[in-house]
Design a protein around this motif. Structure first.
Motif, PDB file in Angstrom:
ATOM      1  N   GLY A 237       0.837  -1.180   0.000  1.00  0.00           N
ATOM      2  CA  GLY A 237       0.000   0.000   0.000  1.00  0.00           C
ATOM      3  C   GLY A 237       0.875   1.234   0.000  1.00  0.00           C
ATOM      4  N   SER A 238       0.529   2.221  -0.772  1.00  0.00           N
ATOM      5  CA  SER A 238       1.350   3.412  -0.894  1.00  0.00           C
ATOM      6  C   SER A 238       0.657   4.605  -0.295  1.00  0.00           C
ATOM      7  N   THR A 239       1.430   5.671  -0.078  1.00  0.00           N
ATOM      8  CA  THR A 239       0.888   6.877   0.516  1.00  0.00           C
ATOM      9  C   THR A 239      -0.249   7.411  -0.329  1.00  0.00           C
ATOM     10  N   GLY A 240      -1.369   7.719   0.310  1.00  0.00           N
ATOM     11  CA  GLY A 240      -2.505   8.246  -0.426  1.00  0.00           C
ATOM     12  C   GLY A 240      -3.190   7.203  -1.275  1.00  0.00           C
ATOM     13  N   GLY A 241      -2.997   5.918  -0.994  1.00  0.00           N
ATOM     14  CA  GLY A 241      -3.583   4.853  -1.782  1.00  0.00           C
ATOM     15  C   GLY A 241      -5.080   4.744  -1.593  1.00  0.00           C
ATOM     16  N   TYR A 242      -5.658   3.745  -2.249  1.00  0.00           N
ATOM     17  CA  TYR A 242      -7.120   3.644  -2.259  1.00  0.00           C
ATOM     18  C   TYR A 242      -7.713   3.294  -0.904  1.00  0.00           C
ATOM     19  N   GLU A 243      -6.921   2.676  -0.028  1.00  0.00           N
ATOM     20  CA  GLU A 243      -7.473   2.259   1.257  1.00  0.00           C
ATOM     21  C   GLU A 243      -7.997   3.448   2.067  1.00  0.00           C
ATOM     22  N   THR A 244      -7.216   4.534   2.108  1.00  0.00           N
ATOM     23  CA  THR A 244      -7.629   5.688   2.899  1.00  0.00           C
ATOM     24  C   THR A 244      -8.873   6.337   2.305  1.00  0.00           C
ATOM     25  N   SER A 245      -8.943   6.411   0.984  1.00  0.00           N
ATOM     26  CA  SER A 245     -10.145   6.950   0.343  1.00  0.00           C
ATOM     27  C   SER A 245     -11.358   6.070   0.641  1.00  0.00           C
ATOM     28  N   ASP A 286     -16.172   5.704  -9.083  1.00  0.00           N
ATOM     29  CA  ASP A 286     -14.867   6.127  -9.580  1.00  0.00           C
ATOM     30  C   ASP A 286     -13.730   5.414  -8.845  1.00  0.00           C
ATOM     31  N   LEU A 287     -13.903   5.226  -7.537  1.00  0.00           N
ATOM     32  CA  LEU A 287     -12.876   4.533  -6.770  1.00  0.00           C
ATOM     33  C   LEU A 287     -12.758   3.077  -7.210  1.00  0.00           C
ATOM     34  N   LEU A 288     -13.890   2.406  -7.390  1.00  0.00           N
ATOM     35  CA  LEU A 288     -13.859   1.009  -7.822  1.00  0.00           C
ATOM     36  C   LEU A 288     -13.268   0.880  -9.223  1.00  0.00           C
ATOM     37  N   ALA A 289     -13.590   1.826 -10.096  1.00  0.00           N
ATOM     38  CA  ALA A 289     -12.997   1.800 -11.431  1.00  0.00           C
ATOM     39  C   ALA A 289     -11.488   1.985 -11.360  1.00  0.00           C
ATOM     40  N   LEU A 290     -11.039   2.853 -10.452  1.00  0.00           N
ATOM     41  CA  LEU A 290      -9.601   3.089 -10.285  1.00  0.00           C
ATOM     42  C   LEU A 290      -8.885   1.811  -9.864  1.00  0.00           C
ATOM     43  N   VAL A 291      -9.418   1.113  -8.865  1.00  0.00           N
ATOM     44  CA  VAL A 291      -8.716  -0.078  -8.367  1.00  0.00           C
ATOM     45  C   VAL A 291      -8.787  -1.227  -9.366  1.00  0.00           C
ATOM     46  N   ARG A 292      -9.775  -1.180 -10.274  1.00  0.00           N
ATOM     47  CA  ARG A 292      -9.842  -2.200 -11.331  1.00  0.00           C
ATOM     48  C   ARG A 292      -8.983  -1.827 -12.532  1.00  0.00           C
ATOM     49  N   GLY A 293      -8.374  -0.631 -12.494  1.00  0.00           N
ATOM     50  CA  GLY A 293      -7.555  -0.184 -13.620  1.00  0.00           C
ATOM     51  C   GLY A 293      -8.368   0.276 -14.800  1.00  0.00           C
ATOM     52  N   GLU A 294      -9.609   0.727 -14.569  1.00  0.00           N
ATOM     53  CA  GLU A 294     -10.517   1.100 -15.652  1.00  0.00           C
ATOM     54  C   GLU A 294     -10.837   2.592 -15.664  1.00  0.00           C
ATOM     55  N   SER A 295     -10.100   3.396 -14.895  1.00  0.00           N
ATOM     56  CA  SER A 295     -10.452   4.808 -14.750  1.00  0.00           C
ATOM     57  C   SER A 295      -9.296   5.706 -15.158  1.00  0.00           C
ATOM     58  N   ARG A 296      -9.656   6.887 -15.666  1.00  0.00           N
ATOM     59  CA  ARG A 296      -8.653   7.904 -15.951  1.00  0.00           C
ATOM     60  C   ARG A 296      -8.350   8.745 -14.709  1.00  0.00           C
ATOM     61  N   CYS A 297      -9.140   8.575 -13.658  1.00  0.00           N
ATOM     62  CA  CYS A 297      -8.886   9.291 -12.411  1.00  0.00           C
ATOM     63  C   CYS A 297      -7.585   8.784 -11.782  1.00  0.00           C
ATOM     64  N   THR A 298      -6.925   9.641 -11.063  1.00  0.00           N
ATOM     65  CA  THR A 298      -5.750   9.229 -10.307  1.00  0.00           C
ATOM     66  C   THR A 298      -6.145   8.991  -8.857  1.00  0.00           C
ATOM     67  N   LYS A 299      -5.295   8.251  -8.149  1.00  0.00           N
ATOM     68  CA  LYS A 299      -5.594   8.031  -6.739  1.00  0.00           C
ATOM     69  C   LYS A 299      -5.539   9.337  -5.960  1.00  0.00           C
ATOM     70  N   GLU A 300      -4.708  10.295  -6.423  1.00  0.00           N
ATOM     71  CA  GLU A 300      -4.633  11.590  -5.744  1.00  0.00           C
ATOM     72  C   GLU A 300      -5.927  12.381  -5.927  1.00  0.00           C
ATOM     73  N   SER A 301      -6.494  12.357  -7.131  1.00  0.00           N
ATOM     74  CA  SER A 301      -7.734  13.100  -7.352  1.00  0.00           C
ATOM     75  C   SER A 301      -8.890  12.488  -6.574  1.00  0.00           C
ATOM     76  N   ILE A 302      -8.932  11.167  -6.517  1.00  0.00           N
ATOM     77  CA  ILE A 302      -9.972  10.499  -5.714  1.00  0.00           C
ATOM     78  C   ILE A 302      -9.799  10.854  -4.247  1.00  0.00           C
ATOM     79  N   ARG A 303      -8.558  10.836  -3.766  1.00  0.00           N
ATOM     80  CA  ARG A 303      -8.316  11.153  -2.353  1.00  0.00           C
ATOM     81  C   ARG A 303      -8.746  12.587  -2.040  1.00  0.00           C
ATOM     82  N   GLN A 304      -8.429  13.531  -2.925  1.00  0.00           N
ATOM     83  CA  GLN A 304      -8.829  14.915  -2.694  1.00  0.00           C
ATOM     84  C   GLN A 304     -10.349  15.042  -2.619  1.00  0.00           C
ATOM     85  N   ARG A 305     -11.031  14.406  -3.549  1.00  0.00           N
ATOM     86  CA  ARG A 305     -12.502  14.468  -3.552  1.00  0.00           C
ATOM     87  C   ARG A 305     -13.089  13.782  -2.322  1.00  0.00           C
ATOM     88  N   ALA A 306     -12.514  12.642  -1.942  1.00  0.00           N
ATOM     89  CA  ALA A 306     -13.010  11.920  -0.770  1.00  0.00           C
ATOM     90  C   ALA A 306     -12.806  12.730   0.507  1.00  0.00           C
TER      91      ALA A 306
END
Length: 364
Positions: A237-245, A286-306
């Motif tokens: 798991g990396s800093t700002g990863g999907y878990e925190t969002s 959007d978060l689920l699409a990100l973790v499936r590799g199907e989104s143009r969103c970045t983990k940083e943008s999801i984290r900011q929105r979350a």
């Protein structure tokens, strides 16, 4: 009474576990005590196995299923779920390392819940990076490494059997550009756990410094390194990863569900509830699409929105609760305090800067 084993995020047993965790969440927050009972329930329900592969005694849930599980648990008790992320981060670094003997030594007990582990790596990611010298140094010895310094943000250190710790390699008293990650048994001489820090929220996570006074660790416990940018190795798991969002969206869902109950009695709340519920649904998609590799969103943008969304959702619940929500013990007040957590924990600098500009009313 034990809970049933959970086999998927759609398993009704997950609802049962969440109901029991939610019933104890206020006491966990009020007392500030380590949630041993909550964590025991998670172990009985097989939660620790979600995040490990079958060859390591786990169920091998996909990243998307893990997100769904995290969101459900966080809606019930954020403190317990946050502790789980720290445990899971440590487990994954162990499980993905090349040290087969270490995996055989630790993973069976971690999968079953007999062992507890946690992680101390933030000083190599978002915390203390501005300092000119390492807060935790590792000097190579004939048999392994000698650790000196501290890891400033460790969750559940006093409860841990072993910690996954990152340190900067020092040679001739000078820091190098190489780092290492090592599993450290907590019974080693020279290791001490400070009193937990009194936090605005999640104090029961028992988060605080762990100190290392010439702690000798055998090379048998090495997970990764010494190497440059060692934190980029493995799958911990990396800093700002999907878990925190996922945790932020789980907490937001608790606030939105409360608002739904209030809007059923007060129609003037319906529009606010519906708007928040739709935004939550979009963010989850959007978060689920990100973790499936199907989104143009970045983990940083999801984290900011979350981050922004959980603050607004919690405050909406408080507003709907009126003065009652501002009385200690009401969940809306707790959710507001807990929502602040996401502004500071493992928050990458670009996300922190974007959130600060948003709070200041400064356009991107």
């Amino acid at each position: 009474m034990t809970v049933a084993k959970i086999t998927s995020p759609l398993d009704p047993a997950l609802d049962e576990l969440c109901a029991r965790l939610a019933a104890g969440a206020e006491e966990v927050d009020r007392s500030g005590r380590w949630p041993a009972d909550q964590l025991k329930l998670c172990g009985e329900a097989g939660v620790y196995q979600w995040f490990l592969e079958p060859q390591h005694g786990g169920h091998g849930w996909s990243a998307a299923d893990a997100v769904r599980g995290y969101m459900a648990l966080a809606s019930a008790c954020l403190t317990t779920t946050f502790i789980l992320t720290q445990r899971t981060g440590a487990c994954r670094r162990i499980a993905t390392c090349s040290n087969e003997n270490l995996k055989q030594r630790l993973l069976p007990g971690l999968a079953s819940g007999k062992l507890f582990t946690t992680v101390g790596i933030s000083h190599l990611t978002t915390s203390r990076r501005h300092l000119g010298r390492p807060v935790l140094a590792a000097e190579e010895t004939a048999s392994g490494f000698r650790l000196d310094g501290m890891s400033p943000w460790v969750t559940g250190g006093a409860a841990a059997d072993v910690m996954v710790i990152a340190a900067t390699l020092v040679e001739n008293g000078q820091p190098t550009d190489r780092e290492l990650v090592v599993a450290v048994p907590t019974d080693l001489a020279g290791l001490s756990v400070d009193e937990p820090l009194p936090l605005v929220g999640l104090s029961a996570s028992s988060t605080g410094p762990v100190r290392f006074d010439r702690v000798e660790v055998s090379r048998d416990w090495l997970i990764a390194g010494p190497a440059a940018n060692v934190m980029l190795s493995g799958a911990g798991g990396s800093t700002g990863g999907y878990e925190t969002s996922a945790l932020a969206l789980g907490l937001a869902s608790a606030a939105i569900n409360f608002l739904a109950g209030e809007s059923a009695k007060r129609t003037e709340l319906t529009a606010a509830h519906d708007a928040l519920a739709q935004e939550h649904s979009d963010l989850v998609d959007d978060l689920l699409a990100l973790v499936r590799g199907e989104s143009r969103c970045t983990k940083e943008s999801i984290r900011q929105r979350a981050n922004t969304f959980v603050l607004r959702a919690a405050q909406a619940a408080l507003s709907a609760a009126k003065g009652t929500g501002y009385v200690a013990g009401h969940p809306a007040g707790r959710w507001c305090r807990e929502a602040l957590f996401f502004l500071v924990w493992s928050c990458p600098q670009p996300v922190a800067a974007a959130n600060l500009c948003e709070l200041a009313g400064i356009a991107d």
